[in-house]
Design a protein around this motif. Sequence first.
Motif, short mmCIF file in Angstrom:
data_model
loop_
_atom_site.label_atom_id
_atom_site.label_comp_id
_atom_site.label_asym_id
_atom_site.label_seq_id
_atom_site.Cartn_x
_atom_site.Cartn_y
_atom_site.Cartn_z
N UNK A 183 0.84 -1.20 0.00
CA UNK A 183 0.00 0.00 0.00
C UNK A 183 0.87 1.25 0.00
N UNK A 184 1.94 1.22 0.76
CA UNK A 184 2.87 2.35 0.76
C UNK A 184 3.49 2.53 -0.62
N UNK A 185 3.89 1.42 -1.25
CA UNK A 185 4.47 1.49 -2.59
C UNK A 185 3.45 2.04 -3.58
N UNK A 186 2.18 1.65 -3.44
CA UNK A 186 1.13 2.18 -4.31
C UNK A 186 0.93 3.67 -4.15
N UNK A 187 0.93 4.14 -2.90
CA UNK A 187 0.80 5.60 -2.67
C UNK A 187 1.99 6.33 -3.25
N UNK A 188 3.18 5.77 -3.10
CA UNK A 188 4.39 6.38 -3.65
C UNK A 188 4.30 6.46 -5.17
N UNK A 189 3.85 5.38 -5.80
CA UNK A 189 3.70 5.37 -7.26
C UNK A 189 2.66 6.41 -7.70
N UNK A 190 1.55 6.49 -6.98
CA UNK A 190 0.47 7.43 -7.34
C UNK A 190 0.96 8.88 -7.23
N UNK A 191 1.73 9.17 -6.18
CA UNK A 191 2.26 10.54 -6.03
C UNK A 191 3.22 10.89 -7.16
N UNK A 192 3.93 9.91 -7.68
CA UNK A 192 4.85 10.15 -8.79
C UNK A 192 4.14 10.21 -10.13
N UNK A 193 2.85 9.83 -10.14
CA UNK A 193 2.09 9.81 -11.39
C UNK A 193 2.26 8.51 -12.16
N UNK A 194 2.86 7.51 -11.55
CA UNK A 194 3.03 6.21 -12.19
C UNK A 194 1.72 5.42 -12.13
N UNK A 195 1.54 4.48 -13.05
CA UNK A 195 0.32 3.66 -12.98
C UNK A 195 0.33 2.79 -11.73
N UNK A 196 -0.84 2.63 -11.15
CA UNK A 196 -1.00 1.85 -9.93
C UNK A 196 -1.83 0.61 -10.27
N UNK A 197 -1.30 -0.57 -9.95
CA UNK A 197 -2.02 -1.81 -10.17
C UNK A 197 -2.77 -2.22 -8.90
N UNK A 198 -3.58 -3.22 -9.02
CA UNK A 198 -4.33 -3.68 -7.86
C UNK A 198 -3.41 -4.16 -6.74
#
Length: 126
Positions: free
Chosen positions: A88-103
């Motif tokens: 979940x932390x990795x997903x939030x980090x990816x979202x803040x960077x604008x990277x695609x987020x997978x399930x």
Amino acid sequence: MLEILFELLAELLFQILGEVLVELGLHSVAEPFRKRPNVWLAVLGYALLGAGLGALSLGVFPGHLTRDGWPRLLNLVFTPVLAGLAMAWLGRWRARRGDPVLRIDRFAYGYLFALAAAVVRFNFAD
């Protein structure tokens, strides 16, 4: 006591590393398939991928990384939760960077993946 903490940490790092590697692989093949799959198919897929990783890990680490008894049960209960939180932390980090987020970048899917791997290792490791 220190040995038990080391064993639990080893299991946690193993599951997080496995999830990150799968996540990287999924990001690389997800681009052609941008349509979101059915939630239940995704749940089944992540459970099967986690169980598959757990089975493959038995070839590399055939024995348990934790001792019998409560350390092994503690590992089965808490390690998937910590791995889910890490994803979940990795997903939030990816979202803040604008990277695609997978399930798998969400807690529930990361937890499910790690739980499936942990259950396979719990049941089939030497």
